[in-house]
Design a protein around this motif. Structure first.
Motif, PDB file in Angstrom:
ATOM      1  N   ILE A  29       0.860  -1.178   0.000  1.00 58.55           N
ATOM      2  CA  ILE A  29       0.000   0.000   0.000  1.00 58.55           C
ATOM      3  C   ILE A  29       0.901   1.235   0.000  1.00 58.55           C
ATOM      4  O   ILE A  29       2.098   1.158   0.292  1.00 58.55           O
ATOM      5  CB  ILE A  29      -0.945   0.015   1.220  1.00 58.55           C
ATOM      6  N   THR A  30       0.295   2.363  -0.317  1.00 56.66           N
ATOM      7  CA  THR A  30       1.028   3.626  -0.335  1.00 56.66           C
ATOM      8  C   THR A  30       0.365   4.596   0.632  1.00 56.66           C
ATOM      9  O   THR A  30      -0.862   4.734   0.642  1.00 56.66           O
ATOM     10  CB  THR A  30       1.037   4.244  -1.751  1.00 56.66           C
ATOM     11  N   THR A  51       1.700  -5.969   6.652  1.00 54.14           N
ATOM     12  CA  THR A  51       2.221  -6.272   7.984  1.00 54.14           C
ATOM     13  C   THR A  51       2.814  -5.020   8.615  1.00 54.14           C
ATOM     14  O   THR A  51       2.579  -4.720   9.796  1.00 54.14           O
ATOM     15  CB  THR A  51       3.293  -7.373   7.903  1.00 54.14           C
ATOM     16  N   GLN A  52       3.585  -4.272   7.831  1.00 54.34           N
ATOM     17  CA  GLN A  52       4.169  -3.033   8.342  1.00 54.34           C
ATOM     18  C   GLN A  52       3.082  -2.011   8.653  1.00 54.34           C
ATOM     19  O   GLN A  52       3.157  -1.292   9.663  1.00 54.34           O
ATOM     20  CB  GLN A  52       5.147  -2.467   7.315  1.00 54.34           C
ATOM     21  N   LEU A  57      -0.582   0.978  12.574  1.00 52.63           N
ATOM     22  CA  LEU A  57      -1.907   1.127  13.174  1.00 52.63           C
ATOM     23  C   LEU A  57      -1.869   0.809  14.664  1.00 52.63           C
ATOM     24  O   LEU A  57      -2.483   1.506  15.480  1.00 52.63           O
ATOM     25  CB  LEU A  57      -2.908   0.223  12.460  1.00 52.63           C
ATOM     26  N   ILE A  58      -1.138  -0.242  15.043  1.00 53.49           N
ATOM     27  CA  ILE A  58      -1.016  -0.595  16.459  1.00 53.49           C
ATOM     28  C   ILE A  58      -0.289   0.508  17.211  1.00 53.49           C
ATOM     29  O   ILE A  58      -0.690   0.919  18.308  1.00 53.49           O
ATOM     30  CB  ILE A  58      -0.287  -1.945  16.612  1.00 53.49           C
ATOM     31  N   GLY A  59       0.792   1.032  16.613  1.00 53.33           N
ATOM     32  CA  GLY A  59       1.568   2.083  17.259  1.00 53.33           C
ATOM     33  C   GLY A  59       0.804   3.384  17.394  1.00 53.33           C
ATOM     34  O   GLY A  59       1.113   4.201  18.271  1.00 53.33           O
ATOM     35  N   ALA A  60      -0.210   3.591  16.545  1.00 49.89           N
ATOM     36  CA  ALA A  60      -0.982   4.841  16.576  1.00 49.89           C
ATOM     37  C   ALA A  60      -2.070   4.830  17.645  1.00 49.89           C
ATOM     38  O   ALA A  60      -2.790   5.829  17.790  1.00 49.89           O
ATOM     39  CB  ALA A  60      -1.592   5.112  15.204  1.00 49.89           C
ATOM     40  N   GLY A  61      -2.231   3.726  18.374  1.00 52.47           N
ATOM     41  CA  GLY A  61      -3.174   3.698  19.488  1.00 52.47           C
ATOM     42  C   GLY A  61      -4.635   3.593  19.074  1.00 52.47           C
ATOM     43  O   GLY A  61      -4.974   2.915  18.100  1.00 52.47           O
ATOM     44  N   ASP A  62      -5.514   4.282  19.801  1.00 53.65           N
ATOM     45  CA  ASP A  62      -6.955   4.156  19.593  1.00 53.65           C
ATOM     46  C   ASP A  62      -7.387   4.577  18.189  1.00 53.65           C
ATOM     47  O   ASP A  62      -8.254   3.940  17.585  1.00 53.65           O
ATOM     48  CB  ASP A  62      -7.718   4.993  20.626  1.00 53.65           C
ATOM     49  N   LEU A 146       9.206   1.839   3.432  1.00 52.12           N
ATOM     50  CA  LEU A 146       9.418   1.540   4.840  1.00 52.12           C
ATOM     51  C   LEU A 146      10.261   0.276   4.973  1.00 52.12           C
ATOM     52  O   LEU A 146       9.979  -0.743   4.331  1.00 52.12           O
ATOM     53  CB  LEU A 146       8.078   1.358   5.547  1.00 52.12           C
ATOM     54  N   ASP A 147      11.292   0.337   5.808  1.00 54.44           N
ATOM     55  CA  ASP A 147      12.136  -0.831   6.053  1.00 54.44           C
ATOM     56  C   ASP A 147      11.789  -1.462   7.391  1.00 54.44           C
ATOM     57  O   ASP A 147      11.438  -2.628   7.464  1.00 54.44           O
ATOM     58  CB  ASP A 147      13.615  -0.435   6.020  1.00 54.44           C
ATOM     59  N   LYS A 148      11.885  -0.682   8.475  1.00 59.11           N
ATOM     60  CA  LYS A 148      11.558  -1.175   9.816  1.00 59.11           C
ATOM     61  C   LYS A 148      11.022  -0.027  10.658  1.00 59.11           C
ATOM     62  O   LYS A 148      11.306   1.143  10.375  1.00 59.11           O
ATOM     63  CB  LYS A 148      12.795  -1.749  10.520  1.00 59.11           C
TER      64      LYS A 148
END
Length: 219
Positions: A29-30, A51-52, A57-62, A146-148
């Motif tokens: 995705i872009t 996956t990235q 999304l997880i790191g962005a919280g609610d 994005l790499d990591k």
């Protein structure tokens, strides 16, 4: 340059503000987003796999959870190729990711002919539509892969007692110490010595030694 000769140059960013998610018929995705580059906010196109993107999304919280549910509902039905999900427009704000070391690289060379695709005002890139400043170089469109990404180490120095470190040097030494922690963080997350120093901006041996000494001073 042949693809076999290409060596990616890694770049670390620490904040990401996603405006639009673009989904096509591939596993990638872009993201149309803004980040801090060269001490100013710039618009970039950032490619990543699902996956990235889930990590983002997880790191962005609610807000990330809310957008993840929306995207899931889009993907569970027939959708156009490509499909644009305007995050800021639909959810009232950018999807914000901070507190992470986000390692990206430039996957290809972008020349000025790319601009020919945007002759119609309705098809202007997002950075122009939002009034972002055009990058006044031959590379007008900043495209990264994005790499990591991983949570940043929080650097909280103790109060100094060393009289030799003068007040005028404190800010610079703190910044150097943080660069050394960025290097250690990258090394712990799978980068080799050369890549970890590149990610932290410590390729030159002199800067690397200074950063290591600064980290020792602020222990």
């Amino acid at each position: 340059m042949d693809a076999s000769e290409y060596t990616p140059y890694y770049l670390q960013i620490n904040e990401l503000y996603i405006d639009t998610v673009v989904i096509d018929d591939t596993e990638f995705i872009t993201l149309w987003c803004f980040t801090m580059l060269d001490d100013e906010y710039k618009f970039i196109y950032l490619g990543c796999d699902f996956t990235q993107f889930n990590q983002i999304l997880i790191g962005a919280g609610d807000k990330g959870k809310e957008i993840a549910l929306h995207i899931a509902s889009v993907l569970n039905q027939p959708y156009d190729i490509p499909t644009l999900i305007p995050v800021k427009e639909q959810f009232g704000d950018y999807l914000e990711l901070t507190g992470y070391d986000i390692i990206v690289y430039e996957p290809l060379s972008v020349d000025d002919d790319f601009e020919d695709e945007y002759d119609d005002d309705d098809d202007l890139p997002l950075d122009k539509l939002l009034g972002a400043q055009t990058d006044q170089t031959s590379k007008k469109y900043l495209i990264y892969q994005l790499d990591k990404l991983y949570p940043s180490k929080v650097f909280e120095p103790e109060q100094l007692s060393k009289e030799a470190l003068t007040e005028c040097f404190e800010d610079d030494s703190l910044e150097l110490a943080q660069l050394y922690y960025d290097y250690l963080n990258a090394a712990e997350n799978g980068y080799n010595e050369c890549e970890a120093r590149q990610v932290a901006g410590l390729e030159r041996e002199l800067f690397f030694r200074m950063a290591r000494k600064a980290a020792d001073l602020w222990k």
